[in-house]
Design a protein around this motif. Structure first.
Motif, PDB file in Angstrom:
ATOM      1  N   THR A   1     -55.168  -5.281   1.794  1.00  0.00           N
ATOM      2  CA  THR A   1     -54.958  -5.889   0.645  1.00  0.00           C
ATOM      3  C   THR A   1     -54.158  -4.898  -0.272  1.00  0.00           C
ATOM      4  O   THR A   1     -54.858  -3.389  -0.616  1.00  0.00           O
ATOM      5  N   LEU A   2     -52.956  -5.011  -0.738  1.00  0.00           N
ATOM      6  CA  LEU A   2     -52.360  -4.010  -1.534  1.00  0.00           C
ATOM      7  C   LEU A   2     -52.260  -4.774  -3.098  1.00  0.00           C
ATOM      8  O   LEU A   2     -52.214  -5.996  -3.284  1.00  0.00           O
ATOM      9  N   TYR A   3     -52.346  -3.930  -4.298  1.00  0.00           N
ATOM     10  CA  TYR A   3     -52.392  -4.216  -5.522  1.00  0.00           C
ATOM     11  C   TYR A   3     -51.206  -3.831  -6.336  1.00  0.00           C
ATOM     12  O   TYR A   3     -50.699  -2.774  -6.498  1.00  0.00           O
ATOM     13  N   VAL A   4     -50.259  -4.831  -6.732  1.00  0.00           N
ATOM     14  CA  VAL A   4     -48.865  -4.578  -7.165  1.00  0.00           C
ATOM     15  C   VAL A   4     -48.989  -5.032  -8.583  1.00  0.00           C
ATOM     16  O   VAL A   4     -49.351  -5.937  -9.285  1.00  0.00           O
ATOM     17  N   ALA A   5     -48.611  -3.838  -9.584  1.00  0.00           N
ATOM     18  CA  ALA A   5     -48.599  -3.786 -10.901  1.00  0.00           C
ATOM     19  C   ALA A   5     -47.167  -4.130 -11.397  1.00  0.00           C
ATOM     20  O   ALA A   5     -46.118  -3.471 -11.032  1.00  0.00           O
ATOM     21  N   SER A   6     -46.912  -5.296 -12.129  1.00  0.00           N
ATOM     22  CA  SER A   6     -45.586  -5.780 -12.418  1.00  0.00           C
ATOM     23  C   SER A   6     -45.657  -6.065 -13.978  1.00  0.00           C
ATOM     24  O   SER A   6     -46.649  -6.196 -14.478  1.00  0.00           O
ATOM     25  N   VAL A   7     -44.379  -6.298 -14.275  1.00  0.00           N
ATOM     26  CA  VAL A   7     -44.072  -6.591 -15.783  1.00  0.00           C
ATOM     27  C   VAL A   7     -42.894  -7.521 -15.847  1.00  0.00           C
ATOM     28  O   VAL A   7     -42.050  -7.533 -14.919  1.00  0.00           O
ATOM     29  N   ILE A   8     -42.688  -8.567 -16.917  1.00  0.00           N
ATOM     30  CA  ILE A   8     -41.744  -9.330 -17.099  1.00  0.00           C
ATOM     31  C   ILE A   8     -40.947  -8.587 -18.123  1.00  0.00           C
ATOM     32  O   ILE A   8     -41.352  -8.803 -19.313  1.00  0.00           O
ATOM     33  N   PRO A   9     -39.869  -8.038 -18.043  1.00  0.00           N
ATOM     34  CA  PRO A   9     -38.912  -7.348 -18.982  1.00  0.00           C
ATOM     35  C   PRO A   9     -39.047  -7.848 -20.339  1.00  0.00           C
ATOM     36  O   PRO A   9     -39.031  -7.298 -21.493  1.00  0.00           O
ATOM     37  N   ALA A  10     -38.474  -9.173 -20.131  1.00  0.00           N
ATOM     38  CA  ALA A  10     -38.319 -10.053 -21.524  1.00  0.00           C
ATOM     39  C   ALA A  10     -39.562 -10.126 -22.364  1.00  0.00           C
ATOM     40  O   ALA A  10     -39.545 -10.629 -23.588  1.00  0.00           O
ATOM     41  N   THR A  11     -40.765  -9.942 -21.713  1.00  0.00           N
ATOM     42  CA  THR A  11     -41.931 -10.249 -22.829  1.00  0.00           C
ATOM     43  C   THR A  11     -42.651  -8.738 -23.000  1.00  0.00           C
ATOM     44  O   THR A  11     -43.581  -8.818 -23.910  1.00  0.00           O
ATOM     45  N   LEU A  12     -41.917  -7.601 -22.876  1.00  0.00           N
ATOM     46  CA  LEU A  12     -42.323  -6.321 -23.266  1.00  0.00           C
ATOM     47  C   LEU A  12     -41.996  -6.256 -24.613  1.00  0.00           C
ATOM     48  O   LEU A  12     -40.909  -6.258 -25.074  1.00  0.00           O
ATOM     49  N   LYS A  13     -42.975  -5.844 -25.662  1.00  0.00           N
ATOM     50  CA  LYS A  13     -42.583  -5.183 -26.834  1.00  0.00           C
ATOM     51  C   LYS A  13     -41.992  -3.908 -26.669  1.00  0.00           C
ATOM     52  O   LYS A  13     -41.299  -3.743 -27.845  1.00  0.00           O
ATOM     53  N   ASN A  14     -42.596  -3.100 -26.096  1.00  0.00           N
ATOM     54  CA  ASN A  14     -42.161  -1.586 -26.199  1.00  0.00           C
ATOM     55  C   ASN A  14     -42.245  -1.159 -24.599  1.00  0.00           C
ATOM     56  O   ASN A  14     -43.245  -0.654 -24.159  1.00  0.00           O
ATOM     57  N   ALA A  15     -41.063  -1.197 -23.663  1.00  0.00           N
ATOM     58  CA  ALA A  15     -41.144  -0.769 -22.334  1.00  0.00           C
ATOM     59  C   ALA A  15     -41.168   0.673 -22.363  1.00  0.00           C
ATOM     60  O   ALA A  15     -41.774   0.880 -21.451  1.00  0.00           O
ATOM     61  N   GLU A  16     -40.845   1.438 -23.192  1.00  0.00           N
ATOM     62  CA  GLU A  16     -40.880   2.819 -23.150  1.00  0.00           C
ATOM     63  C   GLU A  16     -42.270   3.194 -23.275  1.00  0.00           C
ATOM     64  O   GLU A  16     -42.844   4.000 -22.306  1.00  0.00           O
TER      65      GLU A  16
END
Length: 631
Positions: free
Chosen positions: A167-182
């Motif tokens: 089992t690997l665990y992948v941390a992901s984001v959906i760019p359009a939903t991020l308030k502050n990507a930086e």
């Protein structure tokens, strides 16, 4: 300076040097200055200068040019003017764009147009998103889709995978939903060590509406860092099942890990979350075959509908392929069990006698390494070298029935030899001394065989042959430091004291007697080539060597007597008769016990760290009596 930065700087210099050429290409001085300044500014990152040469809002144009570079995660832009046409107040310039999409990614080339018109007497580029690319429209943006291929398995001889699910665990984001990507990237970088700029580039160049994997964790790392990552707003962690954990022989198959910050530095290039890297064994040397290359697409995305238009697509330039090995799962399990049941550390290598294919490589965990020791170890052969010695003696017309005393100690040319165990009660024959591994009797034959003949006999059985495997291996060497110029040196060679071999090389020796032909080892049948990063193997493997029939028959008789009446009786098993001999050796003043022999078409070499001369034969017996698939 990174490779990406170097390319950007080089590209900037290239267009600055090209500016006079642009001036010479255009007939209309005022129009050519607008084209030159716009393209030079775009290419060198001077977006203010480029924007001033358009009729658009400078802030809008400047941001559009900057965003294009970010959305493409481009290392550089380069432009070549290909033509200009028009009359009066309307002019159109044609250009060729080359966009370097970064390390390990393709070069994107396309044709663009710059419409120009006079504004208050000055030539201006008529601004629209189509200036960046003819198919880019209002309300759209660039993005790059990168799809890695699934890692392929390493297979046994029957095509079964030699890995288990992990089992690997992948941390992901959906760019359009991020308030502050930086801020998200800064927090992930502090926790994991991944470069913040690379994480941010992944987000900026990805499609805004789908999950973007940023970091992948194995089980241990996830247990350490998972809660901190999950606490970051906008980050989602998803478990993924992949066949990564190696089955036995684990050190031959090799380990696989998720990409780490340290590996990014070692390997170079923009490694991506979800990718895996072979760290050891076959997983490492066939990394590129197992993973192939990525599929890359440059697209436009409508920010309202999220509709996608593909501008350019590159299929993987390297397809993935599984690694087909000669390993036999049943033989491997039997070999593992045979060693485990012995209670002494050791190694066992099994090969198919008729082909040289490696069937099993087993070793005691924590004591011996399957690659470094079983395949590539350099161990004294001890009296197991008598197989090669007898081959030379037979050629020297020595009678196998000749009587030879087997004292507990003997001196030959000043070299002293000691027989392990009690000496024989009567004067045995050469065959009986061979069967019991009497080193004092065998060493006494130093004057019966010349040093050159002994070396030739060893070569007949592949000792020192230039065969290669994808992994480290050792074919053996005889008296590599000094030539066999004295009786003492020759006697030591006969006794295997100045002969170094690996368990693999001795398994091949047994296979040569069993089949009548020595063959180089085979571990991988496909793919036929190694990864480009692996040191190239010789273009041609050594040819098989046919052993003299009389010699083979004599050795088979000798080695059968080793199991029937000699010191290898513990190797006896039902079915096809077992042939083999035991031998003792010393390494770093520690005793070793060999067994070299075969049953049917399976030849083995066992080496144990034991004072008991029969310990290797006992392991071989458990192996031969265990379950085996028909070859």
């Amino acid at each position: 300076m990174t490779g990406k930065a170097r390319r950007t700087a080089a590209a900037a210099l290239a267009l600055v040097a090209m500016a006079p050429m642009l001036s010479g290409c255009l007939e209309e001085p005022s129009a050519h200055e607008a084209v030159r300044d716009f393209l030079v500014g775009w290419q060198t990152g001077d977006y203010t200068a480029a924007a001033e040469r358009t009729d658009g809002d400078e802030k809008v144009v400047r941001k559009a040019l900057e965003d294009a570079k970010l959305q493409l995660d481009a290392a550089s832009f380069r432009f070549n003017l290909t033509g200009i046409r028009g009359t009066g107040e309307q002019v159109e310039a044609d250009f060729r764009a080359e966009v370097d999409l970064g390390e390990n990614n393709p070069l994107w080339e396309y044709d663009g147009k710059l419409p120009l018109h006079l504004v208050d007497g000055s030539w201006k580029v008529r601004w629209s998103p189509g200036v960046l690319h003819p198919q880019l429209h209002e309300g759209q943006r660039f993005a790059v889709d990168v799809t890695p291929q699934e890692r392929q398995p390493i297979l046994d001889r029957k095509g079964e995978a030699l890995q288990e699910e992990a089992t690997l665990y992948v941390a992901s984001v959906i760019p359009a939903t991020l308030k502050n990507a930086e801020e998200v990237c800064e927090r992930i970088s502090k926790i994991t060590g991944f470069p913040q700029d690379r994480l941010l580039s992944r987000i900026r160049s990805a499609r805004p509406d789908i999950p973007v994997p940023l970091v992948t964790f194995g089980r241990i790392k996830f247990a350490q860092l998972g809660k901190q990552i999950e606490a970051i707003p906008g980050v989602t962690i998803t478990p993924q099942q992949q066949s990564l954990n190696p089955d036995s022989p684990t050190q031959i198959v090799g380990s696989v890990t998720a990409v780490t910050p340290e590996l990014v530095q070692q390997l170079g290039g923009p490694q991506r979350a979800g990718e895996t890297v072979g760290r050891t064994g076959l997983q490492k040397v066939y990394q590129e075959h197992l993973t192939g290359s990525t599929e890359t697409s440059v697209i436009t995305v409508d920010l309202k509908t999220m509709a996608v238009t593909e501008l350019k697509k590159w299929k993987p330039d390297r397809s993935t392929s599984p690694v087909h090995t000669t390993l036999d799962r049943t033989d491997q399990e039997t070999a593992d069990a045979a060693l485990l049941g012995g209670g002494v550390p050791g190694m066992l290598v099994a090969v198919q006698a008729s082909t040289g294919e490696v069937l099993a490589v087993a070793s005691t965990k924590g004591k011996y390494d399957q690659e470094k020791d079983a395949l590539a170890g350099r161990f004294p052969a001890g009296s197991a070298f008598s197989i090669m010695s007898v081959e030379g003696l037979i050629k020297a017309q020595m009678n196998p029935k000749q009587k030879l005393a087997c004292p507990s100690e003997r001196s030959v040319g000043g070299a002293r030899f000691r027989q392990a165990g009690p000496p024989a009660g009567e004067t045995p024959s050469l065959q009986a001394n061979f069967a019991t591994g009497c080193v004092t009797a065998l060493a006494s034959l130093a004057r019966k065989i010349g040093s050159a003949d002994l070396t030739t006999s060893a070569a007949q059985f592949g000792i020192g042959a230039p065969w290669t495997l994808p992994l480290k291996s050792f074919s053996g060497s005889i008296n590599s430091k000094k030539p066999l110029t004295t009786d003492a040196a020759t006697a030591r060679a006969i006794a295997g004291q100045n002969v170094l071999v690996s368990p693999l090389s001795m398994a091949l020796v047994a296979g040569a007697v069993a089949s009548g032909t020595w063959r180089p080892p085979v571990l991988v049948t496909a793919p036929k080539t190694l990864d480009p990063s692996v040191k190239a193997a010789p273009s041609k493997e050594p040819d098989p060597i046919k052993i003299d029939e009389k010699t083979v028959e004599t050795l088979r008789t000798f080695m059968r007597s080793g199991v029937v009446a000699g010191s290898a009786r513990a190797a006896a098993a039902p079915g096809d008769p077992v042939h083999g001999i035991t031998a003792v050796a010393t390494r770093d003043r520690k005793p070793l016990a060999w067994f070299v022999g075969w049953q049917g078409d399976v030849a083995v070499a066992v080496l144990t760290a034991s004072e008991d001369p029969t310990a290797g034969a006992a392991v071989a017996g458990r192996f031969f009596r265990g379950p085996h698939d028909k070859l």
